[in-house]
Structures are given as C-alpha cells and as structure tokens.
Design an enzyme around this catalytic site. Structure first.
Site, short mmCIF file in Angstrom:
data_model
loop_
_atom_site.label_atom_id
_atom_site.label_comp_id
_atom_site.label_asym_id
_atom_site.label_seq_id
_atom_site.Cartn_x
_atom_site.Cartn_y
_atom_site.Cartn_z
N ASN A 72 0.80 -1.23 0.00
CA ASN A 72 0.00 0.00 0.00
C ASN A 72 0.83 1.28 0.00
O ASN A 72 0.41 2.29 -0.55
CB ASN A 72 -0.93 -0.01 1.22
CG ASN A 72 -1.52 1.35 1.49
OD1 ASN A 72 -2.45 1.80 0.82
ND2 ASN A 72 -0.97 2.04 2.50
N LYS A 106 8.50 -10.13 -3.88
CA LYS A 106 9.31 -11.28 -4.27
C LYS A 106 9.94 -11.95 -3.05
O LYS A 106 10.01 -13.17 -2.95
CB LYS A 106 10.38 -10.86 -5.27
CG LYS A 106 11.13 -12.04 -5.86
CD LYS A 106 11.91 -11.65 -7.10
CE LYS A 106 12.54 -12.89 -7.74
NZ LYS A 106 13.27 -12.55 -8.98
N SER A 122 -2.54 0.19 -6.58
CA SER A 122 -2.08 0.97 -7.73
C SER A 122 -2.99 2.19 -7.88
O SER A 122 -3.46 2.76 -6.90
CB SER A 122 -2.08 0.10 -8.98
OG SER A 122 -1.56 0.79 -10.09
N TYR A 138 3.85 10.65 -11.01
CA TYR A 138 2.98 9.68 -10.36
C TYR A 138 2.47 8.64 -11.34
O TYR A 138 2.46 7.43 -11.05
CB TYR A 138 1.80 10.41 -9.71
CG TYR A 138 0.93 9.53 -8.85
CD1 TYR A 138 1.39 9.06 -7.62
CD2 TYR A 138 -0.35 9.17 -9.26
CE1 TYR A 138 0.60 8.25 -6.82
CE2 TYR A 138 -1.15 8.36 -8.46
CZ TYR A 138 -0.67 7.91 -7.25
OH TYR A 138 -1.46 7.11 -6.46
N LYS A 142 3.23 4.49 -11.08
CA LYS A 142 2.18 3.48 -10.97
C LYS A 142 2.15 2.56 -12.18
O LYS A 142 1.84 1.37 -12.06
CB LYS A 142 0.82 4.16 -10.76
CG LYS A 142 0.66 4.81 -9.40
CD LYS A 142 0.80 3.80 -8.26
CE LYS A 142 0.48 4.42 -6.91
NZ LYS A 142 0.56 3.45 -5.80
N VAL A 171 -9.72 8.73 -3.19
CA VAL A 171 -10.07 8.54 -1.78
C VAL A 171 -9.68 9.77 -0.96
O VAL A 171 -8.63 10.38 -1.18
CB VAL A 171 -9.38 7.29 -1.21
CG1 VAL A 171 -9.86 7.00 0.21
CG2 VAL A 171 -9.65 6.08 -2.11
N THR A 173 -7.94 11.07 1.45
CA THR A 173 -6.78 10.89 2.32
C THR A 173 -5.90 12.13 2.19
O THR A 173 -6.20 13.05 1.43
CB THR A 173 -5.97 9.65 1.88
OG1 THR A 173 -5.49 9.86 0.54
CG2 THR A 173 -6.83 8.39 1.93
#
Length: 216
Positions: A72, A106, A122, A138, A142, A171, A173
């Site tokens: 995240n 990984k 993403s 940005y 991504k 969102v 945030t």
C-alpha cells in the site's frame, strides 16, 4: 487466525486496512516510516521501514506464514518534472511506488500460505490506456508498479498465489485530498470484498475496487 502484512499503515488507506482486518480478528503486521497514534491504538505489530531506503528494503524480513500481502505505501511527490530537484524526487518516488513493492513481494513470496494473495494498491492514473495527461511522475511510477506486479504474478502463479493490482478510486486521504469521491472506509470495504473473492484465475489482472478491469 489469518495473517496480513500491510505497508504504509500509519494513515489513510493503509491504516483503514489495518483497522478493518484487525477488527475482524486477523493477525495484522504493518510497516511505516514512523508510526502514528491511530496505528498504535490498534494494537497491531508495527515494523519501521522507509521504502525509499534501498538497503532497508533489501534487508527487511517478515516472520511466519502470510495469507495476504497488501503493498500500500506510496507517495505523490513530486508533481512536477522540471529541474534536478524534481528529477531526484522522481527517482525516489519510483523506488517507493514501484521498486520496493516488487522487491518486498518477491522476498515474501516463499512465506505466502497456500492460496495466499498479494495485492498492490495501484491507481487508475497508472493506466496508459486511460491516460488523461499531467501528473507525469505519479503516472509513470504506478505504470511501473503495474508492470512489476504483472511479472510477480507470473512468478507467483506456479505457487498458487494470486497477485493483483487494485485501484482504490479517488479517496479522501492526505494524498487524495478532501475533495475526493469516497472515504477510506468505503474504499477499503469494497477492496476487501473483492480481495475475499479473488481466485488464481484473477492473477495478473489490473482491477477497480468493484472488480471491473482497468486497461493497462
């Protein structure tokens, strides 16, 4: 008790993931550059980790089997491309948003339980097919995350581990701003429902929070 490992959980979407999974009885392990009172109040495990620190990322390890990994943590700085300072910040962004999530994924792959799932948060702004221009650093970070995560899906599939990139939507945030469309609670609730029904057939896909496909 299922276990989830979440990066960047001191605020926003990561904090809400930690809150909801903890509330449902999951064993929650998180990372943050620095914890926060809200994260500390959840009583979950918090491990310090700065995803811009390549040495720290390479040395990081998690204990025990994991049912779910949520990559995240991310940054939206810089917003501009001009000049050396922005270029250096853009390099750091690529480490945080794309390189570190893949390296952690990984490294954690051998610890994933049978039927485990790995999810990268993403953004629709990483879609080349839906590129609306602007926000070049940005968007590129991504898009790079999507490619790295697609490769991780190929590596994980023989182990029976499902690997998916998700767009949480716009969102409310610190990163998304107060004018965004939905709250962290709404976004995370929708993503959790989707995560819960993912199968190995979904591995390698780029999905919106409602499960619909995003173009690469």
């Amino acid at each position: 008790m299922p276990s989830v490992f979440i990066t960047g959980a001191n605020r926003g979407i990561g904090l809400e993931f930690a809150r909801q999974y903890s509330s449902d009885g999951w064993n929650v392990v998180t990372t943050a550059r620095e914890s926060s009172p809200a994260l500390d109040a959840l009583g979950v495990t918090v491990k310090p980790l700065d995803l811009s620190d390549a040495d720290a990322v390479a040395a990081f390890s998690a204990d025990g089997p994991l049912d779910l990994f949520i990559a995240n943590a991310g940054t939206n700085h810089p917003m501009n491309t001009d000049g050396a300072d922005n270029a250096r910040a853009w390099q750091k962004m690529m480490m945080v948003n794309a390189i570190a999530p893949y390296q952690l994924g990984k490294a954690l792959l051998p610890r994933m339980a049978d039927g485990g799932k790995m999810v990268a948060i993403s953004s629709g702004m990483g879609s080349i097919g839906e590129n609306g221009g602007g926000w070049v650093p940005y968007r590129t970070s991504k898009a790079a995350l999507n490619m790295a995560w697609s490769n991780l899906a190929l590596e994980a599939k023989p182990r029976g581990v499902t690997v998916v990139a998700l767009s949480p939507g716009w969102v409310k945030t610190d990163m998304g701003g107060a004018g965004a469309e939905i709250t962290p609670e709404e976004s995370v609730s929708a993503m959790r429902k989707l995560i819960g029904r993912l199968t190995i057939d979904d591995s390698g896909h780029f999905l919106r929070r409602d499960g619909s496909e995003l173009p690469w």
